[in-house]
Design an enzyme around this catalytic site. Sequence first.
Site, PDB file in Angstrom:
ATOM      1  N   GLY A  74       7.218 -10.146  -1.301  1.00 60.04           N
ATOM      2  CA  GLY A  74       5.800 -10.318  -1.010  1.00 60.04           C
ATOM      3  C   GLY A  74       4.994  -9.084  -1.376  1.00 60.04           C
ATOM      4  N   THR A 116       9.850   0.180  -5.829  1.00 62.17           N
ATOM      5  CA  THR A 116       9.031   0.740  -6.905  1.00 62.17           C
ATOM      6  C   THR A 116       9.742   1.936  -7.525  1.00 62.17           C
ATOM      7  OG1 THR A 116       6.984   0.005  -5.906  1.00 62.17           O
ATOM      8  CG2 THR A 116       6.826   1.840  -7.440  1.00 62.17           C
ATOM      9  N   LYS A 142       5.453   7.157  -6.190  1.00 60.02           N
ATOM     10  CA  LYS A 142       6.413   7.204  -5.089  1.00 60.02           C
ATOM     11  C   LYS A 142       6.219   5.928  -4.254  1.00 60.02           C
ATOM     12  CE  LYS A 142       5.224  11.375  -3.497  1.00 60.02           C
ATOM     13  NZ  LYS A 142       5.266  12.678  -2.795  1.00 60.02           N
ATOM     14  N   GLY A 164       5.059   1.480   0.739  1.00 59.71           N
ATOM     15  CA  GLY A 164       5.117   0.325   1.627  1.00 59.71           C
ATOM     16  C   GLY A 164       5.622   0.575   3.024  1.00 59.71           C
ATOM     17  N   GLU A 165       6.442   1.596   3.184  1.00 65.16           N
ATOM     18  CA  GLU A 165       7.082   1.783   4.486  1.00 65.16           C
ATOM     19  C   GLU A 165       6.590   2.997   5.225  1.00 65.16           C
ATOM     20  OE1 GLU A 165      10.937   0.624   5.865  1.00 65.16           O
ATOM     21  OE2 GLU A 165      11.649   0.927   3.832  1.00 65.16           O
TER      22      GLU A 165
END
Lengths: 812, 162
Positions: A502, A546, A742, A745-746
Amino acid sequence: MAIMSKEYYADIESVYKKPEDYELAGKGNAYIRIDAEAKVTGSAVYTDDVDLPGMYYCKLVHSPYAHALIKSIDFSEALKLPGVKGVLTGADFPEGHNLGNPEAFKELADKEPLCRKKVRMVGDEVAAVCATTEEIATQAAALVKVEYEVLEPVLDPFYSMQPDAPAIHYPGTSNLSIFTTMKAGDPDKVFAEADYTDKHYYRTQQMVHAAIEPHGAVAKYENNEWTVWTTTQGAYVSRYWIAWGLGVPESQVRVIKPMLGGGFGGKLDVFAHELCPCKFAQMTGHPVKCILKRDEVFMCTRTRHPISFEIESAFTKEGKLLAKRCKHILDGGAYGGSGIAANTLSLICATFPYKVENIDMTARRPYTNHPASGAMRGYSACQVHFAHEIHMDEVANALGIDPLELRRMNEITPYYTGPTGLEFTSCKFDECMVAVADYIDWKHRDRYPIGSGQGVGLSGSGFMSGTGFPVLVTPHYCSSSTIVRLNREGYAVVFSGANDIGQGCDTVMTMIVAEELGLRMDEVKLVQSDTTATPWDAGSFGSRVTFLGGNACRRAVGDAKFKLLSHWAEEWGCKPQDITMKDHRVFIKGDPEKNISYNEACFGYEEKNFGRCVAGVGSFAHEGDKDIYVKNVGNYATAYSFSASAAKVTVDMETGAVTLDDFAFGHDCGRPLNIRAVEGQIEGSVLLGFGFTCYEECVYDKDGKHLNPSFRDYHFPTALDMPKIKTFVCSEYDPEGPMGAKEAGEGSTAPVGSAIGNAINYATGLTLKELPITPEKLWRALREHEKTGKTVFGAEDLPEKFANMPPLPARD
Amino acid sequence: MKKIIHFTLNGEPVEALAPVNMTMVDFLRKEMHLTGTKRGCEEGECGACTILLDGRAVPSCIMLAMEADGHEITTIEGVKKNGVLHPVQQEFMDKWALQCGFCTPGMIMSALSLLNENPNPTEEEIRDGIAGNLCRCTGYVKIVEAIDCAAKKLAKAKEAEA
């Protein structure tokens, strides 16, 4: 940092496009998601949308007890129901083939596909039924009679470690699923000599991922091979555990990840709902589907580890952080799975985003009879940064130093190496911190008197970009791999192992290939996440997609590009690096003769090479060592991201309701590959962090029964609850990242909770040490404060519990 | 037990035999094979199954197929017309107002319902209009932006028409 593979890939990297020539990845990022049209028209196929002819349905039978022995299972009534096609128990799976995660720690695998003799949590799967319709399967599951001998449930992680606690898995192990230590310098000496020392306690709660798509799988069996469409964050990892759980070779299992309706870490492990349909498909010859209901997702999948913290710190009176000691107790719940990484991550994160040379940290993960804790977005970082950043404000207040200045005084700077060997590369933490502080007008925070009901708060954090989690027992534990084929008809195909859950990595991989080859996005065709069609990938977790997947993809397209350009360099008497690929053409700048179409270039290569097509392969892995997991020494990731948050809140001092008025987020994600994608990740992170801080908690009764397994009773923020979010991308080209990027998302979830928590503490004049900060809790605290003047609330039971912990077992 | 129902589905008349106890979402997905309408919670809380009943958003998981009888039903599959995306769909794409996409069909149906009733919504009204649709990925920021842009585009087009 020396990346050994750099030398190996040097030729390939020599033909990479230079940053100044980026078009798609350049300014503006004017491209849209490749899956957007399918998603806005309803044509996107998710696991529950896979509909095969003659399909049967599977339902699972769950334990109503948190801890019990299975005495007998009676299927007689269920089998009488017309349409029922089969039943399964634990005995139908090979004994000892327990499920876990990852493969490198197979000895820790502790979950039977279906429980044989013992259940360890409410919702544990004890049997499965298969029927011609979902309705019949549901009725049949309700008719299965299971007789249990109920055991004492162990719900407190501190009690679980005591010698008199019942064993949940293995007697004589203090119920520890794993424990971890991390040490450097001479903390005892520093603590003895420091101007300022303290000891504080904090606690975070259990929350769930709450992806809107429930977990599920569809399996078929044909030609001695299973094909499984499943809600997974890692097709290859799922394939490994499904094959292991069935006791069949991996060559005979194909896992396909359709569109995934959100993962957040909750879809990393392998579950009964994936293995049972496989068994039934083989038994019946029909495809079989099993989609979990929402309460099953709540109770039987994974949760975020609740953590209890003891934090001690030593500072100089000027505010320099000298040493930290901490103990983290993680409620592991009933099983290990992806949860075993939580300990190490919690300790590494406890050193971010500051320089601290003397540390003594331990993390223990006892089993309990709660649902299994596992990976969740901002894995361990959300909890750790809540506790450690609330703590940072407490230190600032005690020392009389501006919390912003205390953070800036101790922050990690570019190319710093930590005392245990963590090697940082680019770092824009300071810029992030300053940007959000300016936005929230931190300098003039006195406009809100402390305790007035309004306040602002700051927080900072760091996270690993591309985890070194050792998934496989191979030299490259955690690789991502890609294959790229150039077609003379004017397009390219990328076979990407990366799993889009997603977040949009399918679009990023497509963009990287298009950018390098000078093609349009729609001229790059993506084949994704299918163990037969795409190469190996460890999965979507640890902020690695990524970074690792993007680098793998770039190396693959670079390999193809280098072959193609080497051929034309020979033809044209130049170097491959002299040739440009742009706008569907292959040419030497300024030379009108040496300028051909992409199609012609591919054709020429094939003609010279006896028809062989231009293809490239690439892989990327963090070149770490498995030891990081055992000894906590060495470097964990190839790069690290940094974040800062600022929150403005209003607390209704009458009701305890918190409104998040404004929120600013600064993120150092290297060079963003798509600015709207980065913003989207950050905005979603703020929702997750706000929910974590003020809304979400799984509540259990004294027997371990989940009391709120529905969206009716487990709330997370709606559109009406969310503030506007101001994003600052404080970017700097990271030398190791794909096109300088870099992770985004987290790490972006990590500083949200503490910024809100610090703002609430400011607004109320209280110090709240336990999550979630619900209106009820806050109301009670405000009333008690009025009556007694008490200012510190939460985690009051922890000093005694930490003091009474048994010693750590010896490490074998 | 099954009964025959008549209703309009995405502009086409439908005559169908439906079990009396089947929910609308299951009927659409299993009988009509329209899988754009999603099952997220099946208790009316998440909004992933939102459809339009006579132009108004309803969760189809707490509605029986029988209740569609005599009504006009629109699902996400009926929003793109003659190969052209609706401005709300287009804006969701252009603004990156989706990530995993599982809430997206329901979110778009709620947006259409809102714009049917209130063509010029304020930001607060947009947020209120999608408050019944849970999204775990986006923080709603870009969704609100996309609906706002679509509303403005639709208003402009209407103005031009007039």
